[in-house]
Write an enzyme that holds these catalytic residues in place. Structure first.
Site, PDB file in Angstrom:
ATOM      1  N   LYS A  24     -20.812  13.578   8.644  1.00 39.40           N
ATOM      2  CA  LYS A  24     -20.913  14.415   7.444  1.00 39.40           C
ATOM      3  C   LYS A  24     -21.993  13.886   6.508  1.00 39.40           C
ATOM      4  CE  LYS A  24     -15.952  14.983   7.932  1.00 39.40           C
ATOM      5  NZ  LYS A  24     -15.543  13.671   8.454  1.00 39.40           N
TER       6      LYS A  24
ATOM      7  N   HIS B 281     -20.341  17.484   3.476  1.00 36.96           N
ATOM      8  CA  HIS B 281     -19.021  16.933   3.135  1.00 36.96           C
ATOM      9  C   HIS B 281     -18.366  17.652   1.952  1.00 36.96           C
ATOM     10  CE1 HIS B 281     -16.784  12.852   3.726  1.00 36.96           C
ATOM     11  NE2 HIS B 281     -15.951  13.752   3.272  1.00 36.96           N
TER      12      HIS B 281
ATOM     13  N   ASP C  18     -14.029  11.912  14.583  1.00 38.14           N
ATOM     14  CA  ASP C  18     -14.509  12.479  13.315  1.00 38.14           C
ATOM     15  C   ASP C  18     -14.933  11.342  12.386  1.00 38.14           C
ATOM     16  OD1 ASP C  18     -14.513  15.013  11.439  1.00 38.14           O
ATOM     17  OD2 ASP C  18     -13.668  13.345  10.278  1.00 38.14           O
TER      18      ASP C  18
END
Length: 327
Positions: A82, A115, A47
């Site tokens: 993101k 985000h 991530d």
């Protein structure tokens, strides 16, 4: 480890590993080795985010370990990034994604998240501020940003798109205009902020939920001196003893057992390995519900800034700030 128990199935048909490596606050100089080590012990989900300012270094790790002739095949790996708050204008979305692809040294992302629902002033400064320290906002609607993100799927640059830090009303607002539905919502989630209503809301609408700061983010910059420490919760420590696991493993197991994806961050090899070793035991129904009952609606991650010598919530003044609603 059976594949059924270690993945969440996205609406796109993609298999998203239930445990991934978080990289927020992983320092330059540490994150490359952390990612390489994680891949070597079986992680297949990383991530990332532009705002963590470490994607280029993560890209070095991916370049060395991922590829047709390398340890990990690209199609076996699930990579998330993101879109940052300064890139919400539709014409900024694809260039922002392409910068992440270039930094991460991949041709596509498995998942690209917005985000935050609110935007900052456009430009390359991640945190544009006024002279008094307050943020310089932009007021573009996240639905316009979403439409631009949908085009990335059509172009094959990302396989799925989703949201991060959106509340239930904002999720429904996106769904009302979406031709590509959000596949994932990523939120802060741990037993002190169990997010039961928001998770149910997402699951009813076909979104998978990813929990960030699943261990209560003990290394954050904005700590309250008197805040509760999740890893020291007596009942969690008791369960750790019972199962011969660490308190962190109990917290991670609780999430994956309720089909919530979890992305604990670590740069310490022993902890990176331990955080993945949660598929060889199960908590009882009573233990699951006990852990859920620890909820205090305690949100650790509220970005703070100093204005006039006082710590204040950085984005609370923005009309699209997500945390002014119950969930």
């Amino acid at each position: 480890m059976s594949s059924e128990s270690s993945y969440a199935l996205l609406p796109t048909g993609q298999k998203m590993p239930l445990v991934g490596l978080g990289t927020w606050k992983s320092e330059a100089g540490q994150v490359k080795e952390a990612v390489k080590y994680a891949l070597s012990v079986g992680y297949r989900h990383i991530d990332c985010a532009t705002a963590y300012s470490n994607e280029a270094e993560i890209g070095e790790a991916l370049r060395e370990t991922v590829g047709a002739d390398k340890t990990v095949k690209r199609e076996e790996l699930f990579v998330t990034s993101k879109l940052w708050n300064t890139k919400h204008h539709p014409e900024d979305v694809e260039p922002a994604l392409k910068k992440s692809l270039e930094d991460l040294k991949v041709d596509y992302l498995d998942l690209y998240l917005m985000h935050w629902p609110h935007a900052f002033e456009r430009g390359d400064n991640l945190f544009p501020k006024n002279s008094d320290g307050t943020m310089r906002y932009d007021y573009i609607d996240y639905k316009e940003t979403w439409k631009a993100m949908e085009k990335l799927v059509a172009k094959g640059l990302v396989k799925a798109i989703g949201l991060s830090n959106f509340n239930s009303r904002q999720i429904d607002d996106v769904l009302s205009v979406a031709s590509v539905k959000p596949a994932v919502l990523q939120i802060e989630c741990h037993p002190y902020l169990a997010q039961n209503e928001l998770i149910a809301h997402c699951h009813q609408r076909g979104l998978v939920v990813t929990a960030y700061s699943p261990l209560g983010s003990p290394d954050r910059m904005w700590k309250h001196p008197d805040e509760p420490i999740l890893l020291e919760e007596p009942g969690i420590k008791k369960l750790a003893e019972k199962y011969n696991k660490s308190p962190a493993q109990i917290l991670i197991r609780w999430q994956v057992q309720r089909k919530v994806v979890v992305i604990p961050k670590s740069v310490t090899p022993s902890r990176i390995l331990q955080n993945l070793q949660v598929f060889d035991f199960s908590l009882t129904a009573e233990e699951m519900s006990y852990i859920g009952s620890l909820n205090k609606n305690w949100r650790y991650i509220v970005p703070m800034i100093t204005v006039d010598g006082k710590l204040v919530a950085r984005d609370a003044g923005h009309p699209l700030y997500p945390f002014n609603e119950p969930y």
